[in-house]
Design a protein around this motif. Structure first.
Motif, short mmCIF file in Angstrom:
data_model
loop_
_atom_site.label_atom_id
_atom_site.label_comp_id
_atom_site.label_asym_id
_atom_site.label_seq_id
_atom_site.Cartn_x
_atom_site.Cartn_y
_atom_site.Cartn_z
N TYR A 174 -7.12 35.13 40.90
CA TYR A 174 -8.51 34.90 40.56
C TYR A 174 -9.34 36.14 40.88
CZ TYR A 174 -7.31 29.94 40.24
OH TYR A 174 -6.74 28.74 39.88
N TYR A 225 -13.35 37.54 41.38
CA TYR A 225 -14.74 37.15 41.61
C TYR A 225 -15.63 38.39 41.63
CZ TYR A 225 -12.42 32.91 43.21
OH TYR A 225 -11.63 31.78 43.29
N LEU A 231 -15.01 30.62 47.88
CA LEU A 231 -14.29 30.95 46.65
C LEU A 231 -13.72 29.67 46.06
CD1 LEU A 231 -12.43 34.21 47.72
CD2 LEU A 231 -14.71 33.95 46.69
N ASP A 251 -12.14 27.27 42.59
CA ASP A 251 -11.32 27.28 41.38
C ASP A 251 -12.24 27.22 40.16
OD1 ASP A 251 -11.73 24.24 40.75
OD2 ASP A 251 -11.02 24.30 42.84
N PRO A 271 -14.84 31.76 39.60
CA PRO A 271 -14.26 33.06 39.27
C PRO A 271 -14.81 33.61 37.96
CG PRO A 271 -12.70 31.32 38.78
CD PRO A 271 -13.85 30.66 39.47
N LEU A 277 -9.32 35.04 35.54
CA LEU A 277 -8.09 34.67 36.23
C LEU A 277 -6.92 34.97 35.31
CD1 LEU A 277 -7.33 30.90 35.94
CD2 LEU A 277 -9.39 31.87 34.91
N TYR A 325 -15.35 43.93 42.86
CA TYR A 325 -14.70 42.63 42.66
C TYR A 325 -13.90 42.23 43.89
CZ TYR A 325 -15.75 43.44 37.73
OH TYR A 325 -16.39 43.68 36.54
#
Length: 344
Positions: A236, A238, A248, A250, A267, A270, A294
């Motif tokens: 993932y 972010y 964080l 899903d 996110p 992914l 990131y």
């Protein structure tokens, strides 16, 4: 109607398959706000060129995601809309383009519009009109077979683009299938949404990728509990640095049927690891990103990550698999995910 010439994208590691698009209907507005009218011929309309490609981050759960595009519409701001509805494929004109998104993972892409001359200015949206709802058109193939694919109102409304006067612009539509593709309640069909589809300036986009130690697929209590260590692994990405790991989250949307924590961070992108036969290792790549800071997180427990509902599983897992990276325009950053968690 004269078709535009077909070229292959020369960018390293991009396997571009050239399709050319002929402009079926173009309405050109006169010179106005939003572009430079200063030239020796003050009556001329400034133009630029557009090349548009399609790429994706694939899923293990499906083997084909075929999207039949009937039109590409560029919604103008201060200039008229542009509608492209005749395409050239394999040296023949066709009214549609059929794209299997699963064939263009990572940095590979399919060029669907090649060096098309347009009025310079701002186009507020890229709209894909989809032939859907029938397995004879758009469809998904999963372990149970072929199923119809539907889009929101038979179209995807995506972010816009800008075309400068006298310049060539290359954009990529990056489909994050882990965000944009979902199965309906009874599993009889699939839905494709604009959620997770990025429109990126290809010439300045960045990527991050590397290898993944197979030990990470079964390390720790969460990972070792899986029956198959190769199932449920996702990387993932972010936005930003200095993120709180507990925040964080899903993949989820505002339509989640489960409660989403106030501080949850969804996110940006992914991907799933792919086995690299050439090097006998597991690799990942997240491509077509804007430059910036990131945070990467690996999860070994992402098998049931629903694209709409908040699932609340542990991220990262194993716990040390959190990495901060910075990528500049045009960069291909390398971050190898190791047991030590050192990006080496």
């Amino acid at each position: 109607m004269k078709a535009l010439s077909s070229t292959t994208n020369k960018r390293p590691y991009i396997a571009a398959i050239a399709l050319t698009a002929a402009l079926s209907m173009v309405q050109l507005a006169g010179c106005g706000c939003g572009f430079d009218c200063s030239s020796e011929d003050s009556g001329s309309t400034p133009t630029g060129a557009l090349t548009l490609g399609i790429s994706d981050a694939p899923l293990d759960e499906v083997s084909e995601v075929v999207v039949v595009i009937d039109q590409v519409v560029l919604r103008g701001s201060g200039i008229n809309d542009v509608i492209i509805d005749v395409f050239t494929q394999n040296a023949a004109e066709t009214d549609t383009i059929s794209v299997d998104l699963m064939q263009y993972p990572g940095l590979s892409q399919l060029i669907i519009i090649d060096a098309l001359e347009l009025v310079a200015g701002t186009y507020t949206a890229v709209e894909l009109v989809i032939l859907d709802g029938d397995v004879n058109f758009s469809y998904v193939v999963d372990i149970e077979g072929q199923k119809p694919l539907e889009a929101d109102s038979s179209r995807l409304l995506l972010p816009g683009i800008s075309i400068g006067s006298g310049t060539e612009h290359s954009y990529t539509l990056e489909f994050e299938l882990g965000q944009s593709l979902s199965s309906n309640a009874d599993g009889s069909s699939y839905q494709l949404s604009a959620q997770g589809v990025r429109v990126i300036d290809t010439t300045v986009s960045a990527s991050v990728g590397g290898s993944i130690s197979t030990d990470l697929f079964s390390e720790g209590e969460v990972c070792s509990a899986k029956l198959d260590p190769l199932v449920g692994n996702r990387v993932y990405l972010y936005n930003g640095h200095n993120l709180v790991a507990e925040d964080l989250a899903d993949v989820h949307t505002t339509d989640s049927s489960t409660t989403v924590p106030t501080a949850a961070i969804a996110p940006l992108a992914l991907t799933q690891p792919r086995f690299n036969d050439s090097f006998a290792r597991w690799d990942y790549i997240i491509a077509y990103l804007p430059a910036g800071d990131y945070t990467l997180a690996l999860s070994c427990a992402a098998e049931d990550d629903d694209p709409i509902n908040y699932d609340g599983f542990a991220l990262p897992a194993p716990a040390a698999q959190l990495y901060e990276i910075t990528v500049a325009a045009g960069d291909s950053a390398i971050c190898n995910l190791t047991v030590a968690g050192d990006c080496q």
